[in-house]
Design an enzyme around this catalytic site. Sequence first.
Site, short mmCIF file in Angstrom:
data_model
loop_
_atom_site.label_atom_id
_atom_site.label_comp_id
_atom_site.label_asym_id
_atom_site.label_seq_id
_atom_site.Cartn_x
_atom_site.Cartn_y
_atom_site.Cartn_z
N ASP A 1 36.13 41.56 29.98
CA ASP A 1 36.13 40.10 30.02
C ASP A 1 34.80 39.63 29.41
O ASP A 1 33.75 39.85 30.00
CB ASP A 1 36.28 39.63 31.47
CG ASP A 1 36.34 38.11 31.62
OD1 ASP A 1 36.02 37.40 30.65
OD2 ASP A 1 36.70 37.66 32.72
N HIS B 1 39.96 36.90 29.87
CA HIS B 1 39.43 36.03 30.93
C HIS B 1 40.52 35.26 31.67
O HIS B 1 40.20 34.50 32.59
CB HIS B 1 38.43 35.05 30.30
CG HIS B 1 37.63 34.28 31.30
ND1 HIS B 1 36.86 34.89 32.27
CD2 HIS B 1 37.47 32.93 31.48
CE1 HIS B 1 36.26 33.96 33.00
NE2 HIS B 1 36.62 32.77 32.56
N SER C 1 37.90 31.11 36.98
CA SER C 1 36.66 30.95 36.23
C SER C 1 35.69 30.03 36.97
O SER C 1 35.37 30.28 38.13
CB SER C 1 37.00 30.44 34.81
OG SER C 1 35.89 30.55 33.95
#
Length: 267
Positions: free
Chosen positions: A217, A245, A95
């Site tokens: 996502d 995610h 991320s």
Amino acid sequence: MDIERRNNVTVTGNRQGRAVVLAHGFGCDQNMWRLTVPALVEDYRVVLFDYVGAGRSNTAAFSEDRYASLDGYAQDVVEVCEALDLRDAVFVGHSVSAMIGVLAAQTAPERLGALVMVAPSPRYIDDEGYRGGFSAQDIDELLASLESNYLGWSAAMAPVIMGNADRPELGVELRNSFCATDPDMARVFARTTFLSDSRDDLKTVTVPTLILECTQDVIAPREVGAFVHQAIPGSKLVTLDATGHCPHLSAPEATNEAITDFLARLR
């Protein structure tokens, strides 16, 4: 300052192997990589750490000024690499950590020789010709909710971020991770994360790069993966058979296979 203590650094695996640094995302800690570590320890020196404010880091080291930009987190990564004298390491960032890795590689190119981006996003807010997945109002409301009631936000958002509604235990784990993060420090990291724009920094990447995206996502839609891939010459984009995610938790076998295949090709 003891950098290894500050960031709760853990080193495991093959001490003679190439270093692989695993960096967690917002609201998480190094435990989120526990299903990936076993796939790496035989061949690689595996380095895990917690950003300040997460996991078992030294929260006394927190500085709102330092961590009000991703550069502060990138500096932490560089200092961890320096403390361990890592050279030509592979940085695996989940991320927002994917972009932190880009910045760290800019700062200390001798330390990081390849990047793996797991569900990356260089900008979360939509812009002209760019879909990040959120409007500016969406992000304003998300941050307002997080700042007014962090525990409530965590309970509501964790299952959405994780996806995989048929496996609610995954959402519970992410919620518990969010709730274990210091709320005041989480607010700073959230604002730094969701208001960041690292699109121009992607153009500076010259090292081998793997981009992993999921089929669905809510945080990093597939348009983002395509954008990152196009922005980094020679990068490889893999769409995992996974949703949500956090594919390293929801689809560890597919995630690990993609990462180890990429690592093997670097030799």
